[in-house]
Design a protein around this motif. Structure first.
Motif, PDB file in Angstrom:
ATOM      1  N   GLU A  86       1.013  -1.321   0.144  1.00 40.17           N
ATOM      2  CA  GLU A  86      -0.337  -0.220  -0.022  1.00 40.17           C
ATOM      3  C   GLU A  86       0.348   1.195  -0.288  1.00 40.17           C
ATOM      4  OE1 GLU A  86      -3.472   0.079   0.150  1.00 40.17           O
ATOM      5  OE2 GLU A  86      -3.003  -2.135  -0.753  1.00 40.17           O
ATOM      6  N   VAL A  87       1.844   0.950   0.836  1.00 45.26           N
ATOM      7  CA  VAL A  87       3.134   2.808   1.067  1.00 45.26           C
ATOM      8  C   VAL A  87       4.207   1.786   1.230  1.00 45.26           C
ATOM      9  CG1 VAL A  87       2.798   2.527   3.282  1.00 45.26           C
ATOM     10  CG2 VAL A  87       3.197   4.130   1.782  1.00 45.26           C
ATOM     11  N   VAL A  88       5.279   2.789   0.611  1.00 48.22           N
ATOM     12  CA  VAL A  88       7.048   2.129   0.899  1.00 48.22           C
ATOM     13  C   VAL A  88       7.133   2.712   1.689  1.00 48.22           C
ATOM     14  CG1 VAL A  88       9.197   1.564  -0.109  1.00 48.22           C
ATOM     15  CG2 VAL A  88       6.901   0.169  -1.185  1.00 48.22           C
ATOM     16  N   LEU A  89       8.212   2.899   2.420  1.00 43.70           N
ATOM     17  CA  LEU A  89       8.549   3.002   3.673  1.00 43.70           C
ATOM     18  C   LEU A  89      10.003   3.788   2.725  1.00 43.70           C
ATOM     19  CD1 LEU A  89       8.020   2.969   6.683  1.00 43.70           C
ATOM     20  CD2 LEU A  89       8.553   5.028   5.912  1.00 43.70           C
ATOM     21  N   GLN A  90      10.481   4.855   3.367  1.00 43.01           N
ATOM     22  CA  GLN A  90      12.718   4.991   3.197  1.00 43.01           C
ATOM     23  C   GLN A  90      12.479   6.119   4.790  1.00 43.01           C
ATOM     24  OE1 GLN A  90      14.898   3.342   1.076  1.00 43.01           O
ATOM     25  NE2 GLN A  90      15.468   4.171   2.935  1.00 43.01           N
ATOM     26  N   LYS A  91      12.664   5.352   5.536  1.00 39.31           N
ATOM     27  CA  LYS A  91      12.494   6.178   6.092  1.00 39.31           C
ATOM     28  C   LYS A  91      14.357   6.391   6.722  1.00 39.31           C
ATOM     29  CE  LYS A  91      12.051   7.872  11.262  1.00 39.31           C
ATOM     30  NZ  LYS A  91      12.856   7.874  11.306  1.00 39.31           N
ATOM     31  N   SER A  92      15.220   6.860   6.630  1.00 35.75           N
ATOM     32  CA  SER A  92      16.379   6.964   5.957  1.00 35.75           C
ATOM     33  C   SER A  92      17.191   8.002   7.022  1.00 35.75           C
ATOM     34  CB  SER A  92      17.447   7.085   4.402  1.00 35.75           C
ATOM     35  OG  SER A  92      16.897   6.220   3.418  1.00 35.75           O
ATOM     36  N   LEU A  93      18.212   8.162   7.397  1.00 34.16           N
ATOM     37  CA  LEU A  93      18.414   9.514   8.660  1.00 34.16           C
ATOM     38  C   LEU A  93      19.972   9.966   7.388  1.00 34.16           C
ATOM     39  CD1 LEU A  93      19.360   7.221  11.830  1.00 34.16           C
ATOM     40  CD2 LEU A  93      17.578   8.845  11.218  1.00 34.16           C
ATOM     41  N   LYS A  94      20.731   9.133   6.486  1.00 31.37           N
ATOM     42  CA  LYS A  94      20.833   9.848   5.333  1.00 31.37           C
ATOM     43  C   LYS A  94      20.618   9.084   4.545  1.00 31.37           C
ATOM     44  CE  LYS A  94      23.419  12.924   8.172  1.00 31.37           C
ATOM     45  NZ  LYS A  94      24.179  14.395   7.690  1.00 31.37           N
ATOM     46  N   GLU A  95      20.987   9.535   3.120  1.00 29.25           N
ATOM     47  CA  GLU A  95      20.678   9.612   2.098  1.00 29.25           C
ATOM     48  C   GLU A  95      21.021   9.707   1.118  1.00 29.25           C
ATOM     49  OE1 GLU A  95      20.369   6.189   0.492  1.00 29.25           O
ATOM     50  OE2 GLU A  95      18.894   6.093   1.159  1.00 29.25           O
TER      51      GLU A  95
END
Length: 413
Positions: free
Chosen positions: A301-310
């Motif tokens: 339903e949704v994709v997360l990309q909870k990066s701190l640095k990227e």
């Protein structure tokens, strides 16, 4: 294996014409790409497609992998972390190990037989020190350089400034007081590799079931290496907040990169945090990984990309290409991809991330609208046809002295 001709349906006639013209002018030029791993991260992902397609266009492009010990990769991981803003210590022993490993690799890589070299990221950066420089050397840094540790940067600058150009992914990564031009070239995804080509519903359901995933509850997913900068613990915290309001499941799909010695400990902490939640599935180094990534990004339903640095996060464009909205941290290259409120949401913390996910999974019309806009944005900006053209222009500038591209100015030259 796909041919370059298969990709021209993803670009307009003008782009196709320029690619073919430049490829003809660069035919048989010897170019070599060097990085530290053949798989397990975004750099290898890009090179796997890029090198083959450049060769199909008639260039002679090789790919070398830097070899090093576990201790060497521990040191280069510290350099990586330092360039991304973490305070790290570098001493004579670490410098000696780094320099000696690059020196040993230089003796066996035979770079002098090529016409141009592209070095990717800090691990092979020092190779340039051990050659009499007769050809153009380009450094491609894929990481977030917006706030580097100055001690690490000052040490590495003595190598960086020997290069002809440095390629970065975002204008905010430009390093101050660097005596070499810095070019902006965002990464790309391959729409025809196994991760991104269309799959039938039956195929998707089949491979998900094979790895213990069913569609009995809506899926939230993050697909990333088990790296502290990807913040998998933070992803679980986001999910725990969502669970209080909506019955769903979380899937964390990732791998352990051979050049990242911190990864096993990160994975251990993730498993510890998730151990009592039956709605969290952690998948590591799965068989048919690319097909599994494809299916998971497609059905979520949704994709997360909870990066701190990227540096960029190819997984964002991968999911968007499948028409899946992404909720991503407002860091690094993620805001280059997500148009906040249009193709997904940009967030600053756990609370914002959980609320953004709920806005998508509880509103099908919004989800579908965002998904369509997300796919269009990737098609227009982040497919490999654009990336190939970027590199061809760069090669033409250095090998044919073609200065029409105003190289060094804003992307795309």
């Amino acid at each position: 294996m796909n041919s370059i001709q298969d990709y021209f349906r993803f670009c307009n006639k003008k782009t196709k014409s320029e690619i073919l013209k430049l490829a003809d002018q660069l035919e048989d030029e010897h170019i070599v790409m060097i990085n530290s791993t053949p798989s397990g991260g975004g750099v290898a992902e890009i090179l796997n497609s890029l090198v083959l397609l450049l060769n199909d266009l008639g260039l002679d492009v090789g790919w070398r992998i830097l070899k090093g010990s576990d201790d060497f990769f521990q040191v280069t991981k510290e350099f990586h972390n330092g360039l991304q803003g973490e305070k790290v210590s570098i001493n004579r022993r670490k410098k000696g190990l780094y320099e000696n490993t690059n020196c040993i690799n230089a003796r066996s890589t035979h770079i002098e037989r090529h016409d141009l070299v592209v070095v990717h990221d800090p691990q092979p950066l020092a190779l340039i020190e051990y050659y009499k420089k007769r050809i153009p050397w380009i450094l491609r840094l894929h990481i977030d350089l917006s706030n580097p540790d100055q001690k690490v940067l000052e040490y590495l600058k003595s190598y960086i400034e020997q290069y002809d150009s440095v390629i970065i992914s975002h204008k905010k990564y430009k390093l101050k007081n660097l005596a070499v031009q810095q070019l902006i070239m965002p990464p790309s995804i391959d729409p025809l590799n196994m991760k991104n080509r269309p799959m039938s519903n039956d195929s998707m359901i089949g491979i998900l079931k094979k790895h213990g995933i069913t569609l009995h509850k809506p899926i939230i997913a993050q697909i990333s290496r088990f790296d502290k900068w990807k913040d998998p613990i933070g992803v679980i915290k986001v999910f725990e907040k969502i669970q209080k309001e909506y019955d769903c499941q979380l899937v964390l799909l990732g791998n352990l990169s051979i050049d990242d010695p911190e990864a096993p400990e990160i994975l251990r902490k993730v498993r510890q945090r998730a151990r009592n939640n039956k709605d969290i599935t952690i998948l590591l180094n799965v068989e048919d990984n690319d097909r599994m990534v494809n299916a998971l990004q497609s059905v979520s339903e949704v994709v997360l990309q909870k990066s701190l640095k990227e540096g960029f996060a190819l997984t964002v464009s991968e999911a968007m290409w499948k028409g899946t909205p992404v909720v991503g941290s407002r860091v690094g290259g993620i805001p280059l991809q997500i148009k906040d409120g249009q193709t997904g949401f940009l967030v600053n913390n756990i609370s914002q991330a959980s609320q953004a996910c709920l806005k998508i999974i509880t509103n099908k019309k919004r989800r579908n609208r965002m998904g369509r806009a997300a796919k269009k944005r990737v098609r227009n900006n982040f497919l490999i046809t654009r990336h190939i053209l970027d590199y061809l222009r760069l090669f033409d500038f250095y090998l044919n002295q073609n200065h029409q591209y105003n190289i060094g100015q804003k992307y795309p030259y």
